[in-house]
Design a protein around this motif. Sequence first.
Motif, PDB file in Angstrom:
ATOM      1  N   GLU A 422       0.832  -1.201   0.000  1.00  0.00           N
ATOM      2  CA  GLU A 422       0.000   0.000   0.000  1.00  0.00           C
ATOM      3  C   GLU A 422       0.865   1.248   0.000  1.00  0.00           C
ATOM      4  OE1 GLU A 422      -2.705  -0.243   3.285  1.00  0.00           O
ATOM      5  OE2 GLU A 422      -4.220  -1.197   2.041  1.00  0.00           O
ATOM      6  N   MET A 423       0.720   2.060  -1.040  1.00  0.00           N
ATOM      7  CA  MET A 423       1.410   3.334  -1.090  1.00  0.00           C
ATOM      8  C   MET A 423       0.706   4.364  -0.218  1.00  0.00           C
ATOM      9  SD  MET A 423       2.199   5.627  -4.467  1.00  0.00           S
ATOM     10  CE  MET A 423       0.453   5.960  -4.694  1.00  0.00           C
ATOM     11  N   LEU A 424      -0.640   4.273  -0.164  1.00  0.00           N
ATOM     12  CA  LEU A 424      -1.446   5.171   0.652  1.00  0.00           C
ATOM     13  C   LEU A 424      -2.325   4.366   1.584  1.00  0.00           C
ATOM     14  CD1 LEU A 424      -2.711   7.655  -2.096  1.00  0.00           C
ATOM     15  CD2 LEU A 424      -0.845   8.026  -0.496  1.00  0.00           C
ATOM     16  N   VAL A 425      -2.586   4.891   2.766  1.00  0.00           N
ATOM     17  CA  VAL A 425      -3.512   4.249   3.687  1.00  0.00           C
ATOM     18  C   VAL A 425      -4.517   5.281   4.190  1.00  0.00           C
ATOM     19  CG1 VAL A 425      -1.933   2.435   4.419  1.00  0.00           C
ATOM     20  CG2 VAL A 425      -1.912   4.619   5.621  1.00  0.00           C
ATOM     21  N   TRP A 426      -5.691   4.821   4.528  1.00  0.00           N
ATOM     22  CA  TRP A 426      -6.779   5.683   4.985  1.00  0.00           C
ATOM     23  C   TRP A 426      -6.551   6.122   6.419  1.00  0.00           C
ATOM     24  CZ3 TRP A 426     -11.146   8.148   3.469  1.00  0.00           C
ATOM     25  CH2 TRP A 426     -12.106   8.436   4.429  1.00  0.00           C
ATOM     26  N   ARG A 427      -6.901   7.394   6.689  1.00  0.00           N
ATOM     27  CA  ARG A 427      -6.921   7.887   8.068  1.00  0.00           C
ATOM     28  C   ARG A 427      -8.295   8.451   8.357  1.00  0.00           C
ATOM     29  NH1 ARG A 427      -2.105  11.518  10.187  1.00  0.00           N
ATOM     30  NH2 ARG A 427      -3.430  11.284  12.045  1.00  0.00           N
ATOM     31  N   GLU A 428      -8.762   8.235   9.564  1.00  0.00           N
ATOM     32  CA  GLU A 428     -10.113   8.645   9.928  1.00  0.00           C
ATOM     33  C   GLU A 428     -10.304  10.155   9.838  1.00  0.00           C
ATOM     34  OE1 GLU A 428     -12.856   6.892  10.400  1.00  0.00           O
ATOM     35  OE2 GLU A 428     -11.638   5.162   9.857  1.00  0.00           O
ATOM     36  N   GLU A 429      -9.212  10.914   9.926  1.00  0.00           N
ATOM     37  CA  GLU A 429      -9.328  12.364   9.816  1.00  0.00           C
ATOM     38  C   GLU A 429      -9.861  12.806   8.450  1.00  0.00           C
ATOM     39  OE1 GLU A 429      -6.820  10.770  11.029  1.00  0.00           O
ATOM     40  OE2 GLU A 429      -6.147  11.659  12.930  1.00  0.00           O
ATOM     41  N   LEU A 430      -9.797  11.909   7.461  1.00  0.00           N
ATOM     42  CA  LEU A 430     -10.305  12.221   6.121  1.00  0.00           C
ATOM     43  C   LEU A 430     -11.815  12.066   6.032  1.00  0.00           C
ATOM     44  CD1 LEU A 430      -9.223  13.003   3.287  1.00  0.00           C
ATOM     45  CD2 LEU A 430      -9.173  10.587   2.738  1.00  0.00           C
ATOM     46  N   SER A 431     -12.407  11.469   7.050  1.00  0.00           N
ATOM     47  CA  SER A 431     -13.841  11.188   7.036  1.00  0.00           C
ATOM     48  C   SER A 431     -14.665  12.469   6.930  1.00  0.00           C
ATOM     49  CB  SER A 431     -14.236  10.440   8.314  1.00  0.00           C
ATOM     50  OG  SER A 431     -15.642  10.337   8.420  1.00  0.00           O
ATOM     51  N   ILE A 432     -15.760  12.392   6.136  1.00  0.00           N
ATOM     52  CA  ILE A 432     -16.693  13.518   6.079  1.00  0.00           C
ATOM     53  C   ILE A 432     -17.901  13.257   6.966  1.00  0.00           C
ATOM     54  CG2 ILE A 432     -15.965  14.049   3.727  1.00  0.00           C
ATOM     55  CD1 ILE A 432     -18.754  13.072   2.816  1.00  0.00           C
ATOM     56  N   GLY A 433     -17.903  12.121   7.644  1.00  0.00           N
ATOM     57  CA  GLY A 433     -18.973  11.836   8.591  1.00  0.00           C
ATOM     58  C   GLY A 433     -20.132  11.050   8.032  1.00  0.00           C
ATOM     59  N   VAL A 434     -20.012  10.565   6.785  1.00  0.00           N
ATOM     60  CA  VAL A 434     -21.060   9.735   6.177  1.00  0.00           C
ATOM     61  C   VAL A 434     -20.411   8.401   5.826  1.00  0.00           C
ATOM     62  CG1 VAL A 434     -22.728   9.499   4.308  1.00  0.00           C
ATOM     63  CG2 VAL A 434     -22.219  11.771   5.249  1.00  0.00           C
ATOM     64  N   GLN A 551     -24.095  21.817  10.084  1.00  0.00           N
ATOM     65  CA  GLN A 551     -25.527  21.540  10.211  1.00  0.00           C
ATOM     66  C   GLN A 551     -25.823  20.778  11.492  1.00  0.00           C
ATOM     67  OE1 GLN A 551     -27.106  19.522   6.739  1.00  0.00           O
ATOM     68  NE2 GLN A 551     -27.865  21.452   5.909  1.00  0.00           N
ATOM     69  N   ALA A 552     -24.905  19.878  11.837  1.00  0.00           N
ATOM     70  CA  ALA A 552     -25.116  19.059  13.033  1.00  0.00           C
ATOM     71  C   ALA A 552     -24.619  19.747  14.302  1.00  0.00           C
ATOM     72  CB  ALA A 552     -24.419  17.710  12.860  1.00  0.00           C
ATOM     73  N   GLY A 553     -24.048  20.950  14.140  1.00  0.00           N
ATOM     74  CA  GLY A 553     -23.569  21.696  15.299  1.00  0.00           C
ATOM     75  C   GLY A 553     -22.294  21.165  15.874  1.00  0.00           C
ATOM     76  N   GLN A 554     -21.448  20.493  15.010  1.00  0.00           N
ATOM     77  CA  GLN A 554     -20.198  19.929  15.498  1.00  0.00           C
ATOM     78  C   GLN A 554     -19.043  20.830  15.106  1.00  0.00           C
ATOM     79  OE1 GLN A 554     -20.040  16.080  13.768  1.00  0.00           O
ATOM     80  NE2 GLN A 554     -21.802  15.302  14.877  1.00  0.00           N
ATOM     81  N   THR A 555     -17.894  20.556  15.692  1.00  0.00           N
ATOM     82  CA  THR A 555     -16.687  21.307  15.376  1.00  0.00           C
ATOM     83  C   THR A 555     -15.925  20.589  14.279  1.00  0.00           C
ATOM     84  OG1 THR A 555     -16.510  22.063  17.654  1.00  0.00           O
ATOM     85  CG2 THR A 555     -14.516  22.228  16.266  1.00  0.00           C
ATOM     86  N   PRO A 556     -15.671  21.265  13.163  1.00  0.00           N
ATOM     87  CA  PRO A 556     -14.974  20.589  12.068  1.00  0.00           C
ATOM     88  C   PRO A 556     -13.529  20.279  12.412  1.00  0.00           C
ATOM     89  CG  PRO A 556     -15.203  22.922  11.587  1.00  0.00           C
ATOM     90  CD  PRO A 556     -16.007  22.667  12.840  1.00  0.00           C
ATOM     91  N   GLY A 557     -13.026  19.228  11.763  1.00  0.00           N
ATOM     92  CA  GLY A 557     -11.628  18.865  11.942  1.00  0.00           C
ATOM     93  C   GLY A 557     -10.915  18.890  10.613  1.00  0.00           C
ATOM     94  N   ALA A 558      -9.664  18.555  10.617  1.00  0.00           N
ATOM     95  CA  ALA A 558      -8.879  18.521   9.379  1.00  0.00           C
ATOM     96  C   ALA A 558      -8.549  17.078   9.051  1.00  0.00           C
ATOM     97  CB  ALA A 558      -7.596  19.328   9.558  1.00  0.00           C
ATOM     98  N   GLY A 559      -8.327  16.810   7.805  1.00  0.00           N
ATOM     99  CA  GLY A 559      -8.048  15.432   7.420  1.00  0.00           C
ATOM    100  C   GLY A 559      -7.022  15.338   6.322  1.00  0.00           C
ATOM    101  N   GLU A 560      -6.355  14.216   6.306  1.00  0.00           N
ATOM    102  CA  GLU A 560      -5.420  13.946   5.239  1.00  0.00           C
ATOM    103  C   GLU A 560      -5.220  12.448   5.134  1.00  0.00           C
ATOM    104  OE1 GLU A 560      -0.976  14.006   6.340  1.00  0.00           O
ATOM    105  OE2 GLU A 560      -1.831  15.765   7.306  1.00  0.00           O
ATOM    106  N   VAL A 561      -4.666  12.023   4.023  1.00  0.00           N
ATOM    107  CA  VAL A 561      -4.316  10.627   3.851  1.00  0.00           C
ATOM    108  C   VAL A 561      -2.934  10.403   4.421  1.00  0.00           C
ATOM    109  CG1 VAL A 561      -3.804   8.845   2.172  1.00  0.00           C
ATOM    110  CG2 VAL A 561      -5.744  10.352   1.819  1.00  0.00           C
TER     111      VAL A 561
END
Length: 575
Positions: A422-434, A551-561
Amino acid sequence: MQVKKKSDPSASSGEGHRLERRKGDRGRGNYCDPEWEMKTAVSCILDTALKPINFQQQLKEVLDILVSISWLRVEKRGAIFIANSHRELLLVVQHGLDPQLQEKCAKIPFGCCLCGKAAECGTVLFRNCVDQDHDIQYDGMADHGHYNIPLLDKGDEVIGVIVLYVEHGHQPHPEEAGFMGMVGRTVSSILLNRSLQLKAEINRIRLQKAQLDILHKLVAASEFRDNETGEHIKRMSQYSVIIGRKVGLGDDRLELLEQAAPMHDVGKVGISDQILLKPGRLTAEEFVTVQQHTVIGAKILSGNHPLIEASREIALTHHEKWDGSGYPQGLAGEDIPLFGRICALADVFDALTTKRPYKEPWPLDEVLALITKDAGSHFDPALVDALMDSLPEILEIRETYSDSNSGCKAKKTLEQKPVSNEMLVWREELSIGVEFIDSQHQYLINLINRIHLATERLDTKEIVETLIDMNAYAEVHFAEEEELMRQHGYPGLKAHIQLHQGFSRQAEVFLNELETAPLAITSEVSRYLMEWLVKHIQKADFQYGRFLEKQAGQTPGAGEVQANHTGCETDSMAT
């Protein structure tokens, strides 16, 4: 975003070439014998074509050989470009280039800079300084000269360019001009042979897929005349694969089974609508007529291609029974072909567990009880055991392709394929919440890993499969993401749709041009998907994620791979 930094491929290819020991012999006026070194260099370049190394490693070694020639006085810097169908040069390997230059030279139009001008005119261009023909420059770029050697096919069409750097003010050796032409012809032959091999293999694979597509259209035509749905075909073929895998079939046989199983009832095109669409029970005479669909299917599927033969075998024998009481031939036990026995069980299981015009679906426990009772009479007992042992997988397939969910479960059809590196792996910070959108984004990362690995290995079949899956990703993911955005009233929907349309067009272009410029396309796809990951998912989709969180009243975070290693080499992304 961080990308895995690869080790130098040329370093892993084994022993050094015969010019390796002469790298340090650079004293001015202290040349080794030019004739010997020219012949040795060409011989070493040709040797790379015979080594069991990937395409990128071959080109790396070519560059390493050229910078090892003592009398040539080439600096330890250079690059090899491959031409695509749009008269552009793509950087596929480089040696010692400044990162700024790697970025600026990732794609160069014909006619731009000296390498593009060499591609445009088809002749070797030499400059001993940075002059007006050097369109691409950057802050801090040192003075230098370089050779630009076009690589030509047999019709004198440019298929690539080699760039070799020399010292500023370099005075050519008398043998240089002839040698550069020799290098161009030698490397051109390697590229051309690689390209022709790829084209032939790609043509064969796409022809096979076209044949399979025709067969599937034949199945679709039969479905129009039957009460069974397309979902039945998908379920039944997947059940067959699960059972086949459980009894030890290899990957090639499982692939053939999956492709052939949908043809099991193709012979129903020869049965009249009056009988085929009858809502009630058939009379004895009508049942005899329906039984003929097995024979009709076998006649339709005449031919000696392995897929046709397997399809014909299934069409003819999927109503035979283990005890010999089936039709049309009354075969028994292992005289019934294995594919026919597997499809018989898969077909009955699906028929009993789903609604038909003449019946409601049976409860699962009653279906399993009947199949268990009929093991040894209707069904191969070993296959019944395989089905029972695989029941969780079977039920997941039933849910995924249920008739009531037809058209709304598409997201589950994007199945990631494992990759060894795997050259790239997923990180949860990339999630958009859906959840299902995140799953599809993970699928894209899987596509990038697959195309990168397939390109390194020049695995033609996997390259084609990945490009087809890239089109499937666009079709499934974009439709569902856009619908979700509509439901939430997302103000950036229109711009998002335009981005999606651009991706879909490019995916189609890649697939169509694969047969004409395979070496270039495989390089472009990897780079394009990486750029899409950054520009779309990490930026455009991230903005949508912030919108949902707001919309859900949450605090946004940052994400990256997150990748396994830091740093990035341009050539690691170019091939």
